[in-house]
Design an enzyme around this catalytic site. Structure first.
Site, PDB file in Angstrom:
ATOM      1  N   GLU A   1       7.066 -23.041 -12.253  1.00 17.12           N
ATOM      2  CA  GLU A   1       6.335 -22.541 -11.091  1.00 17.12           C
ATOM      3  C   GLU A   1       4.819 -22.503 -11.210  1.00 17.12           C
ATOM      4  O   GLU A   1       4.123 -22.652 -10.219  1.00 17.12           O
ATOM      5  CB  GLU A   1       6.849 -21.136 -10.764  1.00 17.12           C
ATOM      6  CG  GLU A   1       8.297 -21.076 -10.311  1.00 17.12           C
ATOM      7  CD  GLU A   1       8.536 -21.852  -9.034  1.00 17.12           C
ATOM      8  OE1 GLU A   1       7.813 -21.614  -8.049  1.00 17.12           O
ATOM      9  OE2 GLU A   1       9.408 -22.724  -9.038  1.00 17.12           O
TER      10      GLU A   1
ATOM     11  N   SER B   1      53.573  28.761  -7.207  1.00 17.11           N
ATOM     12  CA  SER B   1      53.552  29.731  -8.308  1.00 17.11           C
ATOM     13  C   SER B   1      52.460  29.483  -9.335  1.00 17.11           C
ATOM     14  O   SER B   1      52.167  30.353 -10.146  1.00 17.11           O
ATOM     15  CB  SER B   1      54.911  29.736  -9.013  1.00 17.11           C
ATOM     16  OG  SER B   1      55.898  30.299  -8.173  1.00 17.11           O
TER      17      SER B   1
END
Length: 776
Positions: free
Chosen positions: A140, A409
């Protein structure tokens, strides 16, 4: 004296007077002309003079225009330089979504939250390998480290290309970063020229504001590489399944080459061409030797379908949702905030515990009705960390670990806490016969199967072991009050609202976990963890730390979460510990009497529970909650089809009790997870209130071992047969005056006989993302 001379001679020349220039006429002033002269025929000299005058004015205009063309852009550049703002990496990252990573407590990958535009993970400049930097420069901007942020020749070429209808191009790395960071990519017309000019100004200013390493860091963390990968770290994983540090020069070259047109990641010919170009450029710049270039091979890539992580499914999706909710509650950050920052979340989930929990569920539930939905939560009593979490195989469906359900319970230990807080304990006696009517004209409260074997002088210790409804109903209604029971549950760690939506509809059904009493599996695992921790409550949590992309701690669990606080007696630590230990003492016999003991004689405490399905003999809910000093695990279970509750029955058509499928899952998990670990003992038991004769009512010392035969119902309520008359599993009488969500006959909950059905084989452990056979 001679008089002054007047007239005759010329006046002195003024300082401003000058001779005419070579191209000026002495009569160049138009005011000197007479209007009459305009109509006179022009002589050749007049015409020559006028032409000379016109060209003089053209030259002057040309001078001005040339000056403006030179000075104007300079002025515009200077003004723009003062006005533009340069985007930095932090600003850009705040506007772009990144991957949020969830990890187990040991830093292994748990899941990822992937943004719609793909993966993105930030990395610092010094973590980027030199070979990657060189590949990007070669592809680039080979002169990146020395240019001023823009290439004037490239800019002019780009402008000429636009005039001719072509693409721009010619941008430096700095310019490309500006374009990507701002999102301004207009390439044609006046807007294209304006954008290019502004881009150059910003690039130059950025070059003067930040160092080259800072600019490159920002660039490589921002750009798109294809394959749904934003940033160089994500690109390394998307193309090669590798960490950035492990890339070869050849692999780095391809990534650098893809920057130009990342959308062509499926075009093999294009990728080969770009790879060749970058490799040759790297040789030319001396970043790769000729020998390395000659031996370099075009890099192999992982399949595209493996490149982007898919959204998490299955049990892990419930974990992820719980984590996000907890983070929002603790920090105010929502998922969009987390994506903008790209945080890593270290959870408290223990991979060994999670695997063991899912394996236990798979083993027990294989072959069972897929409409039965277990939920499971495992909490570390020493720090409140949620070690395992299972909300169901369908990660987008109901989270059964957080669904509010009647605990039956398994809620009775909170009755005992309220009693112990009054200084009364396991030696207290109550009428434990079945069919007692506590309020004139009210319902008759029954025990499972109408069992009255505990007698009129039933100790609380034996009542807990036998899960005698009438004793605990009596305690809540006549000794401590229902509000004290609710308070005890909240002290232990139950966070759910009790007593209905407004919290005020409390009644004695809370004593047996029915009526308006609904809790989550997290609630129960946490509350029992408080008993395991000797009365120290630690807030259950699933998030240990939130880390920034740089690995720094952004947030971590408050120390109060892990150090905890006294739950039951905040002023007397010794009494607080005794209350918890007395509860544990009452629960120690139950796993064994329910035929689900921990292996190798390991001491485990726990309690089963069921809730009745309407007015039927069936159960709607079943529970098993139990613990050792190091781990508390809760298993809940319900059945539902298309949102409608169904009776709980196993694959043999038998009623599911707490000691059945839930108890088997709990036992399987405890034995697997604790195998090979040190056997821990609970602290010394110091009774509160009346002492209990260790032989009083101890059925194990009074009978021969006859397995789970139904003939033992009166001695051991945890049998396969609920007893003569069918029973209602420790639910109130079938008189329709008892309130409760379970129907007119009130909530059922129980003594939980074990089931003997073979859970099946062919076990496959489902991962967090699903995929296992499971129980569906």
């Amino acid at each position: 004296m001679k008089p002054p001379q007047r007239g005759g001679g010329p006046e002195p020349q003024l300082l401003t007077h000058r001779e005419p220039d070579y191209d000026e006429d002495v009569n160049d002033d138009p005011d000197l002309y007479d209007e009459a002269d305009d109509s006179a025929p022009l002589t050749p000299d007049d015409r020559a003079w006028r032409r000379k005058k016109v060209w003089k004015r053209v030259r002057r205009g040309g001078y001005v225009l040339t000056a403006l063309m030179i000075i104007g852009p300079i002025v515009a550049f200077f003004v723009s330089y003062q006005m533009v703002e340069v985007p930095n990496a932090q600003t850009v990252s705040a506007s772009q979504q990144q991957v949020v990573t969830l990890k187990y407590g040991d830093n292994q990958m748990l899941s990822q939250i992937v943004p719609a535009d793909g993966t993105r993970t930030f990395v610092k400049y010094d973590q980027i390998p030199e070979t990657v930097k060189h590949a990007v420069f070669a592809a680039e901007d080979a002169d990146f480290m020395t240019n001023p942020g823009f290439d004037l020749g490239g800019v002019l070429r780009a402008g000429w290309n636009q005039v001719g209808g072509g693409a721009g191009g010619g941008s430096t790395i700095t310019q490309q970063y500006i374009k990507k960071a701002t999102g301004d990519d207009e390439a044609s017309g006046l807007g294209g020229y304006t954008r290019k000019f502004t881009e150059v100004v910003k690039a130059y200013k950025m070059n003067n504001t930040y160092s080259k390493p800072q600019i490159l860091e920002a660039y490589l963390n921002t750009i798109y590489f294809g394959r749904s990968a934003n940033g160089i770290v994500a690109a390394a994983k998307a193309y090669y399944g590798k960490e950035l540090k492990d890339l070869t020069p050849s692999e780095a070259a391809l990534l650098g080459g893809m920057i130009q047109s990342p959308g062509r990641y499926k075009d093999e010919e294009y990728k080969h061409r770009r790879w060749d170009f970058v490799m040759n450029q790297m040789v030319q710049k001396g970043w790769v030797s000729a020998a390395e270039r000659a031996s370099a091979q075009y890099p192999a890539q992982i399949p595209v379908e493996q490149a982007r992580p898919s959204a998490i499914e299955g049990p892990g999706a419930h974990i992820q949702a719980y984590v996000l909710d907890e983070i929002f509650e603790e920090t105010g950050l929502d998922v969009s905030d987390l994506k903008r920052k790209g945080y890593t979340i270290v959870t408290t989930i223990d991979k060994k515990a999670q695997d063991a929990a899912q394996a236990a569920i798979t083993k027990v539930m294989t072959g069972q009705d897929p409409n039965i939905h277990p939920g499971m939560v495992v909490v570390n009593p020493t720090n409140g960390e949620i070690m395992a979490y299972y909300g169901g195989e369908n990660g987008t469906g109901t989270d059964w670990a957080m669904a509010k359900q009647e605990p039956g319970s398994s809620f009775k230990p909170f009755d005992l806490v309220a009693l112990l807080e009054q200084g009364k304990g396991l030696g207290e006696t109550y009428d434990g016969t079945s069919g007692r009517q506590f309020v004139p004209g009210g319902p008759k409260i029954r025990n499972s199967g109408g069992d009255s074997s505990c007698g009129k002088e039933c100790t609380v210790a034996l009542a807990m072991k036998k899960s005698v409804n009438t004793v605990f109903y009596d305690i809540a209604l006549n000794t401590v009050g229902v509000k004290a029971v609710a308070n005890a549950a909240h002290q232990a760690g139950v966070q759910s609202q009790l007593g209905g939506p407004d919290g005020n509809q409390l009644d004695a059904n809370i004593s047996i976990g029915g009526g308006n009493t609904q809790v989550t599996t997290v609630d129960m695992a946490s509350a029992y963890a408080t008993f395991a921790a000797n009365g120290i409550y630690r807030k259950p949590h699933m998030v240990k730390q939130i880390l920034t992309p740089e690995g720094k701690v952004f947030w971590e669990a408050d120390r109060s979460m892990t150090t905890g606080q006294p739950a039951f007696d905040k002023t007397d630590s010794a009494n607080n510990a005794k209350i918890a230990r007395n509860v544990t003492e009452s629960l120690l016999p139950i796993p064994k009497s329910s035929n689900i003991p921990c292996a190798d004689g390991r001491k485990c405490a726990g309690k089963t529970g069921t809730h009745q399905y309407g007015e039927t003999e069936d159960n709607a809910k079943a529970w098993m909650v139990g613990y050792t000093p190091s781990v508390s695990a809760a298993v809940s279970m319900g059945a539902e089809v298309d949102g409608k509750q169904m009776p709980l029955k196993n694959n043999k058509g038998k009623i599911v009790y707490g000691s059945g499928l839930p108890g088997q899952i709990w036992q399987e998990f405890m034995n697997s997870f604790l195998k090979g670990t040190e056997k821990q003992n609970f602290p010394t038991f110091i009774p509160i209130g009346k002492k209990v004769d260790e032989n009083d009512g101890d059925d194990d010392k009074k009978k021969n071992d006859k397995g789970s035969s139904s003939t033992q119902q009166t001695q051991n309520s945890q049998t396969d047969n609920p007893g003569p008359g069918g029973g209602h599993h420790n639910d109130p009488s079938t008189d329709q005056s008892t309130p409760g969500n379970g129907g007119p006959s009130g909530p059922g909950n129980g003594t939980d006989p074990p089931e003997t059905g073979d859970p099946g084989d062919g076990i496959v452990l489902p991962g967090l993302g699903g995929g296992g056979r499971g129980h569906r």
